[in-house]
Design a protein around this motif. Structure first.
Motif, PDB file in Angstrom:
ATOM      1  N   CYS A  78       6.529  27.784  13.653  1.00 31.69           N
ATOM      2  CA  CYS A  78       5.381  28.430  14.471  1.00 31.69           C
ATOM      3  C   CYS A  78       4.706  26.383  15.019  1.00 31.69           C
ATOM      4  O   CYS A  78       3.771  26.019  14.077  1.00 31.69           O
ATOM      5  CB  CYS A  78       4.243  29.131  14.671  1.00 31.69           C
ATOM      6  SG  CYS A  78       3.676  29.506  15.918  1.00 31.69           S
ATOM      7  N   GLU A  79       4.748  25.563  16.005  1.00 26.56           N
ATOM      8  CA  GLU A  79       4.081  25.169  16.074  1.00 26.56           C
ATOM      9  C   GLU A  79       2.669  25.111  16.516  1.00 26.56           C
ATOM     10  O   GLU A  79       1.534  24.206  16.216  1.00 26.56           O
ATOM     11  CB  GLU A  79       4.546  23.733  17.381  1.00 26.56           C
ATOM     12  CG  GLU A  79       5.988  22.840  16.028  1.00 26.56           C
ATOM     13  CD  GLU A  79       5.274  22.208  15.527  1.00 26.56           C
ATOM     14  OE1 GLU A  79       4.392  21.752  15.169  1.00 26.56           O
ATOM     15  OE2 GLU A  79       6.248  21.660  14.349  1.00 26.56           O
ATOM     16  N   LEU A  80       2.455  26.408  17.523  1.00 32.01           N
ATOM     17  CA  LEU A  80       0.833  26.324  17.474  1.00 32.01           C
ATOM     18  C   LEU A  80       0.042  26.968  16.210  1.00 32.01           C
ATOM     19  O   LEU A  80      -1.368  26.667  16.524  1.00 32.01           O
ATOM     20  CB  LEU A  80       1.114  27.335  18.864  1.00 32.01           C
ATOM     21  CG  LEU A  80       0.024  28.491  19.482  1.00 32.01           C
ATOM     22  CD1 LEU A  80      -0.566  27.442  20.058  1.00 32.01           C
ATOM     23  CD2 LEU A  80       0.189  29.477  20.549  1.00 32.01           C
ATOM     24  N   ARG A  81       0.771  27.958  16.088  1.00 31.17           N
ATOM     25  CA  ARG A  81       0.505  28.549  14.729  1.00 31.17           C
ATOM     26  C   ARG A  81       0.204  27.688  13.235  1.00 31.17           C
ATOM     27  O   ARG A  81      -0.242  28.416  12.091  1.00 31.17           O
ATOM     28  CB  ARG A  81       0.876  30.052  14.156  1.00 31.17           C
ATOM     29  CG  ARG A  81       0.858  31.266  15.575  1.00 31.17           C
ATOM     30  CD  ARG A  81      -0.593  30.997  15.532  1.00 31.17           C
ATOM     31  NE  ARG A  81      -0.919  32.055  16.561  1.00 31.17           N
ATOM     32  CZ  ARG A  81      -1.553  32.265  17.439  1.00 31.17           C
ATOM     33  NH1 ARG A  81      -2.437  31.250  17.607  1.00 31.17           N
ATOM     34  NH2 ARG A  81      -1.790  33.305  18.269  1.00 31.17           N
TER      35      ARG A  81
END
Length: 63
Positions: free
Chosen positions: A18-21
């Motif tokens: 996950c790029e966001l997390r």
């Protein structure tokens, strides 16, 4: 998200980076609203399927 592996337990899902997390996450496919296919994600240390498997195995052992 950068998909690493599709799996099926109770519901189909995908293990992904996950790029966001900035961490590995599991996503249920029945909850994914939009998916865009891109070129292959470059292999990066710490974000590969082998890294995901190693981390998951470590979590199982610590239980």
């Amino acid at each position: 998200m950068n998909a690493l592996r599709v799996f099926h337990r109770r519901t189909p899902g995908v293990a992904a980076w996950c790029e966001l997390r900035q961490d590995f996450r599991s996503f249920r496919l029945d909850c994914v609203r939009m998916l865009e296919m891109r070129d292959n994600y470059p292999s990066q240390e710490g974000r590969r399927l082998a890294d995901f498997v190693r981390i998951m195995q470590g979590r199982k052992r610590s239980r």
